[in-house]
Design a protein around this motif. Structure first.
Motif: not given
Ligand SMILES: [Zn+2]
Length: 545
Positions: A347-348, A351, A374, A471
């Motif tokens: 997930h990071e 980004h 997100e 989220y």
């Molecule tokens: Zn995030």
């Protein structure tokens, strides 16, 4: 690959024609924008130094960068004040607006990310304003989250969450859950009506009336009304309720029951294999994270931010006709491996590729918004819960139902927090423990424990009240994007080198120039709907293929 190069080439051409045809005003804006780019970089370099990643950058230490920051800040505000108020092109006017908004958020003195100056004790003072109380609560959260006592030793909040997925013995599971009690107490006292959290939410609600809340912003970004958001969140939770048996679950068992996949894959995801698996997946998606220059700081540390996050080190920009790429960084406190952590790391890095794919003028070299950011990060993130991904990246897989249950158990908790915050902001006098018990009992079959403030698991709840909707509602956008990319490009869970360049061209290159609503409408050809996510949750109840 060819498409991507064509896109970069096109932008270079566009930039040179734009300079040739510039009006005097445009030239003035471009000059101010260069100062802004330097200022923005100085800010992100200083916050990177404060995060502990490095002590100097490009030969300058913190003091030298602070000097640059102060000078550029002064220069920028003087030059902005001299600009005429009218007569700009539409794009220039938009760029000036974006720079003004960002400038307002660039404080005179910079504090370390997630550890602002301030004392946890200040949270009990009744004379604190909204900003100071949030700061004090954030300090409380960080101190307690980094210092959890369990079985005679110290662990952090991240490890507690991991262990809740893994520990086999019910009593130890309950014990690690209750080890967070000092954190709950620090944020919500004994849940008295004037507890620090409840006082903060009263101020958050008052602030939302004046300026709009995070939930209002997310609703706008999704192209719907705040009331629709509430209804969608309820629909998603209702879908989860329907695909699960109506058996009461103690709160310390909820993560465990959803996490059979985590346990089956635990030995295949050691702490040291997190990064290699992550990097290989992105390589398969056409994004070489090493080549992109991404910096990582993934080990636990006492003064460190208590959660995983991604930010700019420097912002990409055109220099003498050449594109200087964006450098991003990831910070996380990972002591352990496992699927839950691996999903977060992917997930990071979602980004990261979002940031590195932005190709736009300095004013728009920024996040496209919290909701979109997100939601997009989970587009690659959710692949980790697909059996095909696991087979390729871990050499082992779990069944579709076991994997999807693990993913959506995490997602529906985010949705539950979103609904919790939305309702707290609407009626800040509500007892948060009672509200949390009601939501989690009704939809997640969790046994009510209104005597525990166990909803205090996420740093966002005190840092930015209302943020969790990015989220919860973000999951709606994630499911839509994943479905759309599959239709347009084909399945990508096992990799597709066209993925990163394709997304760069169709979705990510605009940065903050285009809002989420426009981006989503453009790629989907229709407004966002929760149907794709509801279909995914219903996959859990389908008979195995
Ligand atoms: Zn995030």
């Amino acid at each position: 690959m060819t498409k991507y190069l064509a896109c970069v080439f096109l932008l270079v051409c566009f930039a040179s024609t734009a300079i040739a045809g510039m009006t005097a005003d445009s030239r003035q804006v471009a000059e101010v924008e260069n100062i802004y780019a330097d200022l923005n970089d100085a800010f992100s370099i200083i916050t990177t130094i404060d995060s502990g990643l490095f002590t100097s950058y490009r030969g300058k230490d913190r003091a030298a960068w602070e000097q640059v920051y102060r000078e550029k800040r002064k220069e920028f505000s003087e030059r902005m004040a001299k600009l005429p108020s009218l007569g700009f092109s539409e794009n220039d006017a938009k760029a000036l607006g974006a720079m003004r908004t960002r400038f307002a958020a660039l404080s005179e003195t910079i504090s370390a990310p997630f550890s602002p100056g301030g004392k946890c004790q200040d949270a009990s003072r009744k004379d604190q304003d909204y900003a100071s109380l949030r700061t004090a609560l954030l300090v409380c959260f960080t101190e307690n989250a980094n210092n959890v006592s369990f079985e005679g030793g110290k662990i952090n909040r991240q490890s507690v969450l991991d262990l809740l997925h893994e520990i086999e013995e019910p009593e130890r599971r309950k014990a690690v859950f209750l080890a967070l009690a000092p954190l709950w107490q620090a944020i919500n006292g004994n849940n008295e009506p004037d507890s620090p959290y409840r006082r903060m939410m009263a101020m958050a609600a008052a602030d939302a009336v004046k300026h709009g809340s995070e939930v209002d912003a997310a609703a706008r970004d999704a192209g719907v009304k705040t009331a629709d958001v509430e209804q969608w969140l309820e629909q998603i939770l209702e879908a989860w309720r329907q695909v699960n048996r109506d058996e009461p679950i103690e709160p310390w068992n909820f993560s465990y029951l959803g996490a059979e996949a985590d346990r089956l894959l635990a030995t295949a995801i050691q702490r040291e294999s997190l990064q290699p698996v992550n990097q290989r997946f992105y390589q398969d998606l056409g994004a070489d994270l090493q080549q992109l220059g991404t910096l990582y700081d993934l080990d636990p540390g006492l003064g460190k931010a208590p959660l995983a996050y991604t930010d700019f080190v420097t912002h990409g920009r055109m220099v003498d006709g050449n594109w200087q790429p964006t450098i991003a960084r990831v910070s996380a406190p990972y002591a352990r491996g496992g699927l839950f952590v691996l999903n977060e790391l992917v997930h990071e890095n979602g980004h990261v590729v979002n940031l590195t794919a932005i190709r736009n003028r300095p004013a728009f070299l920024d996040w496209p918004g919290d909701l979109f950011g997100e939601a997009f990060a989970d587009v690659p993130g959710w692949s980790t819960y697909e059996p095909a991904w696991q087979r390729r990246c871990l050499g082992r897989e779990t069944s579709e139902q076991v994997s999807l249950r693990a993913l959506y158990a995490v997602v529906v908790l985010d949705v539950a927090w979103s609904l919790f915050e939305l309702r707290m902001l609407h009626a800040p006098g509500t007892d948060p423990n009672v509200l949390w018990s009601e939501i989690t009992n009704r939809y997640l079959h969790i046994v009510p424990h209104p005597e525990l403030s166990w909803w205090v698991l996420r740093e966002q709840l005190v840092d930015t009240p209302g943020y969790m909707v990015n989220y919860g509602l973000g999951a709606v956008l994630t499911a839509e994007m994943r479905q759309h990319i599959r239709e347009a490009l084909g399945p990508f869970d096992t990799g597709d080198p066209r993925w990163y360049p394709w997304l760069g061209e169709h979705l990510l290159r605009y940065g903050s120039e285009r809002d989420s609503r426009t981006l989503m409408q453009d790629i989907l050809g229709r407004p966002v709907s929760p149907q794709a996510l509801l279909n995914q949750i219903h996959r859990i109840a389908l008979p195995p293929k």
